[in-house]
Design an enzyme around this catalytic site. Structure first.
Site, PDB file in Angstrom:
ATOM      1  N   GLU A   1       9.838   8.534  13.934  1.00 48.54           N
ATOM      2  CA  GLU A   1       8.440   8.221  14.219  1.00 48.54           C
ATOM      3  C   GLU A   1       8.302   7.333  15.463  1.00 48.54           C
ATOM      4  OE1 GLU A   1       7.271   6.626  10.375  1.00 48.54           O
ATOM      5  OE2 GLU A   1       6.619   8.619   9.745  1.00 48.54           O
TER       6      GLU A   1
ATOM      7  N   ASP B   1       7.472  12.262   2.171  1.00 43.94           N
ATOM      8  CA  ASP B   1       7.052  10.870   2.335  1.00 43.94           C
ATOM      9  C   ASP B   1       6.232  10.353   1.163  1.00 43.94           C
ATOM     10  OD1 ASP B   1       6.746   8.430   3.540  1.00 43.94           O
ATOM     11  OD2 ASP B   1       5.153   9.045   4.887  1.00 43.94           O
TER      12      ASP B   1
ATOM     13  N   GLU C   1       1.051   3.926  -1.202  1.00 38.71           N
ATOM     14  CA  GLU C   1       0.435   4.386   0.044  1.00 38.71           C
ATOM     15  C   GLU C   1      -0.322   5.698  -0.127  1.00 38.71           C
ATOM     16  OE1 GLU C   1       3.381   4.872   3.092  1.00 38.71           O
ATOM     17  OE2 GLU C   1       2.064   6.024   4.392  1.00 38.71           O
TER      18      GLU C   1
END
Ligand SMILES: *[C@@H]1O[C@H](CO)[C@@H](O)[C@H](O)[C@H]1NC(C)=O
Ligand SMILES: *[C@@H]1O[C@H](CO)[C@@H](O)[C@H](O)[C@H]1NC(C)=O
Ligand SMILES: *[C@@H]1O[C@H](CO)[C@@H](O)[C@H](O)[C@H]1NC(C)=O
Ligand SMILES: *[C@@H]1O[C@H](CO)[C@@H](O)[C@H](O)[C@H]1NC(C)=O
Ligand SMILES: *[C@@H]1O[C@H](CO)[C@@H](O)[C@H](O)[C@H]1NC(C)=O
Ligand SMILES: *[C@@H]1O[C@H](CO)[C@@H](O)[C@H](O)[C@H]1NC(C)=O
Ligand SMILES: *[C@@H]1O[C@H](CO)[C@@H](O)[C@H](O)[C@H]1NC(C)=O
Ligand SMILES: *[C@@H]1O[C@H](CO)[C@@H](O)[C@H](O)[C@H]1NC(C)=O
Ligand SMILES: *[C@@H]1O[C@H](CO)[C@@H](O)[C@H](O)[C@H]1NC(C)=O
Ligand SMILES: *[C@@H]1O[C@H](CO)[C@@H](O)[C@H](O)[C@H]1NC(C)=O
Ligand SMILES: *[C@@H]1O[C@H](CO)[C@@H](O)[C@H](O)[C@H]1NC(C)=O
Ligand SMILES: *[C@@H]1O[C@H](CO)[C@@H](O)[C@H](O)[C@H]1NC(C)=O
Length: 836
Positions: A297, A376, A404
């Site tokens: 990332e 993820d 998240e």
């Protein structure tokens, strides 16, 4: 094993301030009716009087705990004669030196403890000092739960690495944290006041956590400045009495500023890291080690220099090896610019592509840290196949305690069942039993290291995580890292007793809500392994399935108007199913053998395909979204049934969140169902989707100072349209006649609560003002903020039991504020028993 008392205790902790800061370590009084108290000695002998020793801490903790729970006068001493009544706590060695041998201690391993408990004498021994503290916390937990086990109890952790990864940024924010600002950093520096750090270490130690990486994996080289290294020493000093070791995340390119390179095979770079590592160990002699996110990332890494990830990891390994440190190297390496048009490209394959050929090339003190699934932290993923592919490399599992992708602690999801499903998954490497929980402990492949990295997101909020209920996840994380064979519900119930006391109804209700919470969230977010259908490009919070397709991130649904799902088959797809050992590959590669809950993870199928349940995929979507949202409504009622049974402070705090979740679950339900209905044009067999007979759309009301606004993404507004004020200073009104029969209704208003603006709303029906409220959720909730009318800001408020006559005028007045134009989506007049 027996209960020392069978009389029901009475909860008298209600008078205490319950702001959540003590978590499950409240030491609330247990006062059995009648006059019995638990038989616990009133002298504590802690076999180390050095203040930084975890054994000393154990003595203090036992004194505070026993005196608070049992209202008893307790004293701590550094020694005591062997035949007097006492709780003795220390290391095995210290005990042997003072009192002679203790046979059962032979069974102890690193960090392990034993408790030998009789009414007159309690002996708590640790293999090391930290183990003694763990034993003391366990004994206190037994007292606080009014369930002291007598006899000898030995407990060893299954994994040596039981860490948290705090994603705290140096500027004081926390990535994916929903409970306030950082406890460790502010304005680029380590904080001066380390009280919270110590309190946090205490909580973590009580569930067996032995390491805390204090800064974000997206790390900043400024961590290594002299002033911050000094600060790291301060943090480590604060946590050391709890046996919690400090670790740090490193930015791979840190030497670049001085050397102009960060090539891991350049001797200058190696020397630079060795030097800075030595500097850190001067301040933190027991530093646990480094955590590294490289070439992921946008982060720098060894690939820049055409070096392998192992070359990169080993550079740090060499630096910490002389100090006994460990390097946690993240396997979360992938290309975020892959080609959607290419049917066989797959981000889920990245881990194997990057790491499999490196097996055996990592130094012995490197641990490859693998997220539980290959993408993820989604609401459901297949387990990462990398766990089965590395036989000569130590591994750890990375779990997100901070949800998240599961509602950001504004929805409550008890995560232990999700984690257990992964930990208990048998990958059948080499056609032998290979449960993930046995791979990461090092047992399966005979590795010296391994374990757990949990990402809690704990902040300065008194609740730590932003929600009292979410603390069960932090508790469960520690407990599972110690012993993954524990049951989710058993762990939960211990936590409930410690956190909320002994009322049976409280226990049953919170157990029920918690155990139904993951299925509920999966129900209204993303089903059949399709992933959490959230906005992956913005906040990861509310619904936005379209954001997942047609970009380079690879979190794809491949949702068309006839078919949906990732084709990960070997023959026709990305081949990802073939990344698993043969026995598992055979199941995942076969659309008929793949379990329904992972169908769309592995296969691209028509919406009309029938599941094992004989529902079609699309009907399953519709039904699951209705069922999940219905569960979320029931959680509110269940929570309300606890009024008066738990303290008002925590009752109200959680009620607000459960109510918010119930409203937002409807946003999820309607958005996802509308989205897939519009794509597939397949009707809901139960005729619910797109059919809302109790609603008045705001855009269909008479507007004055308001105008229609087409919301993007379309599915996040009922009828795809909302209203906003025409000016950003002047109030607007929306007026209509009530078309429903006269009666008593719950009146719900769906509106959008944007970050940076507190609009004021007034609802009038007939001649009465029913309610006035403010759009100030951003001050109360703590999820990732959004500045738009979308699935993140869409919210609902409900006013119960409103008497309404047919033909009454209903009017909403909205006063805009900041960037928030008092947006309104619709009103719902709900007859008793109906929520829509
Ligand atoms: C007491 O604790 C200190 C600090 O942890 C440690 O260095 C020392 O070895 C301990 N003493 C004994 C006798 O265990
Ligand atoms: C008390 O502890 C024992 C031993 O850990 C356990 O088996 C039992 O379920 C516990 N009872 C309660 C009510 O928690
Ligand atoms: C340090 O922080 C603690 C906990 O937040 C607080 O109670 C205390 O007052 C602070 N101490 C100073 C000197 O600011
Ligand atoms: C690191 O922190 C400094 C100072 O706060 C800031 O200027 C810089 O942008 C940060 N760098 C990264 C990569 O975050
Ligand atoms: C390394 O430093 C050079 C300048 O010396 C700079 O151009 C480059 O962007 C830096 N790379 C990273 C990843 O910081
Ligand atoms: C080692 O690191 C310290 C602290 O960053 C620095 O002051 C010193 O110059 C470095 N020494 C060498 C030889 O690089
Ligand atoms: C990168 O390294 C590989 C293997 O050492 C080598 O074959 C390749 O030519 C290198 N590529 C570049 C651009 O240096
Ligand atoms: C598609 O992706 C696969 C896997 O990444 C790759 O091997 C293949 O070359 C790609 N095809 C095209 C046409 O780019
Ligand atoms: C932080 O804690 C306070 C007090 O417990 C609470 O009112 C507030 O809602 C919390 N904030 C967040 C973002 O959770
Ligand atoms: C699906 O989309 C294609 C092209 O986008 C269109 O030709 C076709 O009619 C659509 N099918 C349905 C069932 O809507
Ligand atoms: C096989 O792959 C193609 C894309 O190359 C896809 O359109 C088709 O649906 C797949 N077939 C099956 C049976 O999944
Ligand atoms: C599955 O459902 C279809 C459509 O309702 C029905 O025709 C079929 O008999 C069902 N099959 C089974 C095995 O129940």
């Amino acid at each position: 094993m027996r209960l020392l008392t069978t009389i029901l205790p009475v909860w008298i902790g209600l008078a205490l301030a319950e702001d959540g800061s003590r978590g499950w370590l409240r030491y609330a009084p247990v006062r059995p009716t009648g006059h019995n108290t638990l038989d616990v000695p009133s002298t504590i002998v802690a076999l180390n009087s050095t203040k930084i020793s975890p054994v000393f801490t154990a003595g203090q903790e036992l004194r505070n705990g026993i005196s608070s729970i049992l209202a008893k006068n307790v004293q701590v001493r550094a020694d005591g004669c062997s035949n007097s009544s006492a709780v003795i706590v220390g290391t095995v060695d210290a005990y042997r030196a003072a009192y002679g041998d203790v046979k059962e201690a032979e069974a102890l391993e690193d960090d392990g403890y034993l408790i030998h408990s009789t009414p007159d004498k309690v002996i708590i021994l640790g293999c090391n000092e930290r183990g003694a503290l763990y034993g003391a916390f366990e004994y206190l937990s037994q007292i606080a739960r009014n369930n002291v086990t007598s006899g000898v109890h030995v407990s060893n952790p299954q994994a040596p690495i039981r860490w948290t990864n705090e994603w705290d940024n140096m500027d004081g924010t926390i990535e994916r944290g929903y409970g306030g600002a950082s406890n460790f950093f502010r304005d680029g520096y380590v904080v001066d006041n380390v009280t919270r750090a110590a309190e946090y270490a205490r909580l973590l130690a009580s569930v067996g956590i032995n390491g805390v990486v204090v800064n974000n994996v997206n790390a900043n080289a400024t961590l290594l400045s002299d002033r911050n290294v000094e600060g790291l020493g301060r943090l480590a000093d604060a946590m050391r009495p709890y046996g919690v070791q400090l670790g740090v995340s490193l930015n791979f390119a840190s030497p670049n500023a001085t050397l102009g390179t960060f090539d891991p095979l350049d001797p200058k770079v190696d020397a630079w890291w060795a030097n800075i590592t030595n500097q850190i160990y001067k301040k933190v002699p027991d530093m646990a080690g480094f955590l590294v996110k490289a070439n992921s990332e946008g982060q720098p890494g060894p690939l820049t220099y055409n070096r392998t990830l192992a070359d990169g990891a080993n550079m740090f390994a060499r630096a910490v090896a002389p100090h006994g440190g460990v390097v946690m190297f993240r396997a979360f390496v992938y290309d975020n610019h892959i080609t959607y048009a290419n049917w066989t490209s797959d981000r889920a394959n990245a881990q194997l592509e990057f790491f499999q050929h490196l097996d055996g090339k990592f130094d012995e003190n490197v641990v490859v840290q693998i997220k539980y699934g290959p993408i993820d932290f989604q609401v459901r993923e297949a387990p990462s196949p990398l766990f089965a592919a590395l036989h000569n490399t130590s591994t750890a599992i990375e779990l997100q305690v901070t949800p998240e992708y599961l509602g950001q602690n504004c929805h409550f999801v008890y995560l232990a069942p999700l984690w257990k499903e992964i930990l208990d998954f048998d990958l059948r490497a080499e056609s032998r039993p290979s449960k993930i929980k046995d791979i990461i402990t090092g047992e399966r492949f005979k590795r010296p290291l391994g374990g757990y990295a949990g990402v809690p997101g704990a902040g300065t909020n008194t609740t730590w995580l932003g929600s009292h209920m979410a603390m069960s996840n932090l508790y469960a994380y520690g407990k599972l890292a110690w012993d993954a064979s524990l049951g989710s519900e058993d762990i939960l119930q211990d936590w409930i007793r410690l956190t909320f006391g002994f009322d049976q109804k409280v226990l049953d209700t919170i157990t029920d809500i918690s155990m139904r919470s993951w299925p509920a969230y999966e129900g209204y977010s993303g089903n059949l392994g399709v992933q959490t259908l959230t906005d992956i490009l913005y906040t990861h919070f509310g619904p936005n399935p379209a954001s997942q397709d047609n970009n380079g991130w690879g979190q794809w649904l491949r949702a068309g108007n006839v078919t949906i799902g990732m084709d990960r088959t070997i023959e026709n797809g990305t081949g990802n199913a073939g990344n698993y050992p043969p026995e598992i590959a055979e199941i995942f590669n076969d659309v008929d053998k793949t379990p329904d809950n992972l169908l769309l993870w592995f296969h691209h199928v028509p919406y009309t395909r029938r599941l094992k349940s004989n529902k079609t995929v699309i009907q399953h979507f519709y039904d699951a979204h209705y069922e999940g949202a219905a569960s979320a409504q029931s959680f509110v009622k269940q929570w309300e049934s606890l009024e008066g049974k738990i303290d008002k402070e925590r009752y109200e705090h959680q009620l607000f969140r459960q109510t918010y979740q119930a409203g937002h679950s409807l946003v999820w339900r309607d958005s996802i169902n509308e989205y897939f209905y519009n794509l597939s044009r397949i009707e809901d067999e139960s005729n619910r989707v797109g059919n809302h007979p109790y609603r008045i759309e705001a855009e269909s009301m008479d507007l004055d100072g308001y105008k229609s606004y087409v919301v993007n993404p379309f599915e996040t507004a009922s009828g795809f349209t909302a209203i906003v004020t025409t000016s950003n200073t002047t109030a607007g009104t929306a007026t209509s006649k009530v078309p429903f029969e006269s009666g008593t209704y719950d009146v719900a208003v769906n509106y959008y609560d944007l970050f940076n603006g507190t609009s004021t709303y007034t609802l009038d029906i007939g001649n009465r003002t029913v309610a006035t409220w403010k759009g100030d959720n951003e001050k109360k909730l703590g999820h990732e903020p959004s500045r738009y009318l979308d699935g993140h800001t869409a919210t609902r408020i409900t006013f119960k039991g409103i008497k309404v006559s047919k033909g009454d005028t209903v009017r909403i007045t909205g006063q805009p504020n900041g960037i928030e134009p008092a947006p309104i989506d619709y009103l719902s007049f709900l007859p008793p028993g109906i929520v829509d």
